[in-house]
Scaffold this motif. Structure first.
Motif, PDB file in Angstrom:
ATOM      1  N   ASP A   1       0.807  -1.005   0.243  1.00  0.00           N
ATOM      2  CA  ASP A   1       0.149  -0.067   0.138  1.00  0.00           C
ATOM      3  C   ASP A   1       0.876   1.036   0.090  1.00  0.00           C
ATOM      4  OD1 ASP A   1      -2.850  -1.881   0.166  1.00  0.00           O
ATOM      5  OD2 ASP A   1      -2.214  -0.943   2.532  1.00  0.00           O
ATOM      6  N   ASN A   2       2.033   1.252   0.777  1.00  0.00           N
ATOM      7  CA  ASN A   2       3.144   2.748   0.907  1.00  0.00           C
ATOM      8  C   ASN A   2       3.458   2.858  -0.543  1.00  0.00           C
ATOM      9  OD1 ASN A   2       4.293   0.076   1.256  1.00  0.00           O
ATOM     10  ND2 ASN A   2       6.194   1.213   1.845  1.00  0.00           N
ATOM     11  N   LEU A   3       3.422   1.778  -1.694  1.00  0.00           N
ATOM     12  CA  LEU A   3       4.220   2.363  -2.909  1.00  0.00           C
ATOM     13  C   LEU A   3       2.822   2.285  -3.860  1.00  0.00           C
ATOM     14  CD1 LEU A   3       6.714  -0.390  -3.556  1.00  0.00           C
ATOM     15  CD2 LEU A   3       6.781   1.814  -2.288  1.00  0.00           C
ATOM     16  N   SER A   4       1.933   2.739  -3.083  1.00  0.00           N
ATOM     17  CA  SER A   4       0.084   2.848  -4.363  1.00  0.00           C
ATOM     18  C   SER A   4       0.410   3.916  -5.692  1.00  0.00           C
ATOM     19  CB  SER A   4      -0.932   1.805  -4.311  1.00  0.00           C
ATOM     20  OG  SER A   4      -1.018   2.896  -2.816  1.00  0.00           O
ATOM     21  N   GLN A   5       1.016   5.134  -4.637  1.00  0.00           N
ATOM     22  CA  GLN A   5       0.782   6.246  -5.370  1.00  0.00           C
ATOM     23  C   GLN A   5       2.060   6.414  -5.908  1.00  0.00           C
ATOM     24  OE1 GLN A   5      -2.078   7.685  -4.435  1.00  0.00           O
ATOM     25  NE2 GLN A   5      -2.180   5.483  -3.550  1.00  0.00           N
ATOM     26  N   CYS A   6       2.955   5.593  -6.159  1.00  0.00           N
ATOM     27  CA  CYS A   6       5.102   5.496  -6.791  1.00  0.00           C
ATOM     28  C   CYS A   6       2.925   5.753  -8.287  1.00  0.00           C
ATOM     29  CB  CYS A   6       5.194   4.685  -7.332  1.00  0.00           C
ATOM     30  SG  CYS A   6       6.498   4.808  -5.960  1.00  0.00           S
ATOM     31  N   ASP A   7       4.457   5.876  -9.460  1.00  0.00           N
ATOM     32  CA  ASP A   7       4.699   6.373 -10.707  1.00  0.00           C
ATOM     33  C   ASP A   7       4.047   4.440 -11.309  1.00  0.00           C
ATOM     34  OD1 ASP A   7       3.987   6.283 -14.135  1.00  0.00           O
ATOM     35  OD2 ASP A   7       6.123   7.246 -13.726  1.00  0.00           O
ATOM     36  N   LEU A   8       3.333   4.321 -11.635  1.00  0.00           N
ATOM     37  CA  LEU A   8       2.786   2.401 -12.070  1.00  0.00           C
ATOM     38  C   LEU A   8       2.867   2.289 -13.726  1.00  0.00           C
ATOM     39  CD1 LEU A   8       2.792  -0.248 -10.939  1.00  0.00           C
ATOM     40  CD2 LEU A   8       0.505   0.558  -9.935  1.00  0.00           C
ATOM     41  N   ARG A   9       3.737   1.139 -13.690  1.00  0.00           N
ATOM     42  CA  ARG A   9       3.471   0.899 -15.397  1.00  0.00           C
ATOM     43  C   ARG A   9       3.392  -0.808 -15.576  1.00  0.00           C
ATOM     44  NH1 ARG A   9       5.311   5.257 -18.030  1.00  0.00           N
ATOM     45  NH2 ARG A   9       4.382   6.922 -16.897  1.00  0.00           N
ATOM     46  N   ARG A  10       2.325  -0.778 -15.867  1.00  0.00           N
ATOM     47  CA  ARG A  10       1.681  -2.790 -15.541  1.00  0.00           C
ATOM     48  C   ARG A  10       2.112  -2.649 -17.138  1.00  0.00           C
ATOM     49  NH1 ARG A  10      -0.727  -4.423 -11.276  1.00  0.00           N
ATOM     50  NH2 ARG A  10      -1.696  -2.946  -9.592  1.00  0.00           N
ATOM     51  N   LEU A  11       2.538  -4.635 -17.036  1.00  0.00           N
ATOM     52  CA  LEU A  11       3.296  -4.249 -18.534  1.00  0.00           C
ATOM     53  C   LEU A  11       3.868  -5.877 -18.624  1.00  0.00           C
ATOM     54  CD1 LEU A  11       6.873  -2.638 -19.503  1.00  0.00           C
ATOM     55  CD2 LEU A  11       5.889  -2.823 -17.450  1.00  0.00           C
ATOM     56  N   SER A  12       4.074  -6.475 -19.637  1.00  0.00           N
ATOM     57  CA  SER A  12       4.535  -7.255 -19.845  1.00  0.00           C
ATOM     58  C   SER A  12       6.181  -6.933 -20.809  1.00  0.00           C
ATOM     59  CB  SER A  12       4.499  -8.735 -21.420  1.00  0.00           C
ATOM     60  OG  SER A  12       5.043  -9.603 -21.661  1.00  0.00           O
ATOM     61  N   LEU A  13       7.290  -7.732 -20.419  1.00  0.00           N
ATOM     62  CA  LEU A  13       8.562  -7.290 -20.693  1.00  0.00           C
ATOM     63  C   LEU A  13       8.605  -7.481 -22.405  1.00  0.00           C
ATOM     64  CD1 LEU A  13      10.698  -8.624 -18.326  1.00  0.00           C
ATOM     65  CD2 LEU A  13       9.767  -6.410 -18.825  1.00  0.00           C
ATOM     66  N   ALA A  14       8.112  -8.192 -22.824  1.00  0.00           N
ATOM     67  CA  ALA A  14       7.661  -8.418 -24.168  1.00  0.00           C
ATOM     68  C   ALA A  14       7.158  -7.665 -25.001  1.00  0.00           C
ATOM     69  CB  ALA A  14       7.571 -10.298 -24.381  1.00  0.00           C
ATOM     70  N   ASP A  15       7.089  -6.698 -24.420  1.00  0.00           N
ATOM     71  CA  ASP A  15       5.994  -5.736 -24.959  1.00  0.00           C
ATOM     72  C   ASP A  15       7.003  -4.635 -24.959  1.00  0.00           C
ATOM     73  OD1 ASP A  15       4.529  -3.185 -26.319  1.00  0.00           O
ATOM     74  OD2 ASP A  15       2.886  -4.385 -24.675  1.00  0.00           O
ATOM     75  N   GLU A  16       7.628  -4.133 -26.812  1.00  0.00           N
ATOM     76  CA  GLU A  16       8.785  -3.564 -27.112  1.00  0.00           C
ATOM     77  C   GLU A  16       8.087  -2.165 -26.364  1.00  0.00           C
ATOM     78  OE1 GLU A  16      10.905  -4.302 -29.866  1.00  0.00           O
ATOM     79  OE2 GLU A  16      11.896  -5.942 -29.810  1.00  0.00           O
ATOM     80  N   THR A  17       6.331  -1.901 -27.327  1.00  0.00           N
ATOM     81  CA  THR A  17       6.249  -0.164 -26.743  1.00  0.00           C
ATOM     82  C   THR A  17       6.271  -0.022 -25.653  1.00  0.00           C
ATOM     83  OG1 THR A  17       5.452  -0.666 -29.717  1.00  0.00           O
ATOM     84  CG2 THR A  17       4.619   1.100 -28.056  1.00  0.00           C
ATOM     85  N   ALA A  18       5.398  -0.676 -24.901  1.00  0.00           N
ATOM     86  CA  ALA A  18       5.337  -0.523 -23.441  1.00  0.00           C
ATOM     87  C   ALA A  18       6.312  -0.566 -22.393  1.00  0.00           C
ATOM     88  CB  ALA A  18       3.905  -1.946 -22.965  1.00  0.00           C
ATOM     89  N   LEU A  19       7.239  -1.575 -23.114  1.00  0.00           N
ATOM     90  CA  LEU A  19       8.615  -1.156 -21.983  1.00  0.00           C
ATOM     91  C   LEU A  19       9.237   0.434 -22.514  1.00  0.00           C
ATOM     92  CD1 LEU A  19      10.647  -2.712 -20.123  1.00  0.00           C
ATOM     93  CD2 LEU A  19      11.516  -4.100 -21.768  1.00  0.00           C
ATOM     94  N   ASP A  20       9.440   0.233 -23.860  1.00  0.00           N
ATOM     95  CA  ASP A  20      10.037   1.683 -24.177  1.00  0.00           C
ATOM     96  C   ASP A  20       8.967   2.911 -23.827  1.00  0.00           C
ATOM     97  OD1 ASP A  20      12.064   0.285 -25.467  1.00  0.00           O
ATOM     98  OD2 ASP A  20      11.066   0.699 -27.709  1.00  0.00           O
TER      99      ASP A  20
END
Length: 227
Positions: free
Chosen positions: A41-60
């Protein structure tokens, strides 16, 4: 003034501690986690990116604008013996490639003591130490400003850590001692602030009886012994 730091595997037991320690040092953190992972919970306000490492565009997109990356991803023991190859080798390579595409120069990788050894019980879990070494080698050959942190056996202990010393050594010097995840996280953040750690594999274990020294002090000793 802190840096903008991306942390992959930030929902893991080591990764979220890296995030906490980075925040304590005044850094901006961007957390890269799997789509279904959960954060404290103490990290829930951080800049968060949910992604698959195989997704080059999302990772970039997740790494764009960051000054550094801590790779705290790691395969967990499971019935799926392909996990270490996908996470500890291919996953590391995918993140390295993204760093090069978007201009993230500084990378710290959390690996493991005994990485690269064939005859080790951990290799029963899909040759995990072999794949970890291949991930390390990909980083070493990347042209990035890299540091590899190889911790010993990990535990979740949080008490009395301020009095605990860390044994820092070069590659292939330690075998079976342990270290709390919190201290590993602190080692990662300290490495980012220690230019002499660039281009180094650093093995870390800890003991309450060890004298506390900084990573920079330890590297001076390591260099003196090697010369």
């Amino acid at each position: 003034m802190g840096i903008k730091l991306a942390i992959s595997g930030a929902s893991g037991k080591t990764g979220y501690r890296v995030a906490e320690e980075a925040l304590k040092e005044g850094n901006q953190v961007r957390l890269l986690i799997r789509p279904n992972s959960h954060l404290p919970d103490n990290l829930s306000q951080c800049d968060l990116r949910r992604l698959s490492l195989a997704d080059e565009t999302a990772l970039d997109e997740a790494l764009e604008g960051c000054d550094a990356l801590v790779l705290a991803t790691g395969a967990r023991p499971s019935a799926d013996l392909t996990g270490p190859a996908r996470v500890d080798a291919l996953g590391v390579r995918q993140q390295i490639a993204s760093c090069k595409r978007v201009g993230v120069k500084r990378v710290v990788l959390v690996s493991s003591l005994c990485a690269g050894r064939w005859l080790h019980p951990l290799n029963l879990f899909g040759l995990i130490l072999v794949w970890k070494r291949l991930g390390e080698q990909a980083l070493e050959q990347s042209g990035l400003d890299w540091t590899v942190i190889r911790p010993g056996g990990l535990n979740d202990r949080e008490e009395n850590l301020e009095k605990e010393g860390i044994l820092f050594t070069g590659a292939d010097c330690q075998e079976d001692a342990r270290i709390p995840r919190r201290l590993v996280a602190r080692c990662c953040i300290e490495a980012l602030k220690t230019p002499s750690s660039i281009g180094r594999i650093i093995e870390v274990t800890s003991d309450p009886d060890l004298k506390r020294i900084t990573l920079q002090q330890a590297l001076k000793t390591i260099n003196a012994l090697a010369s």
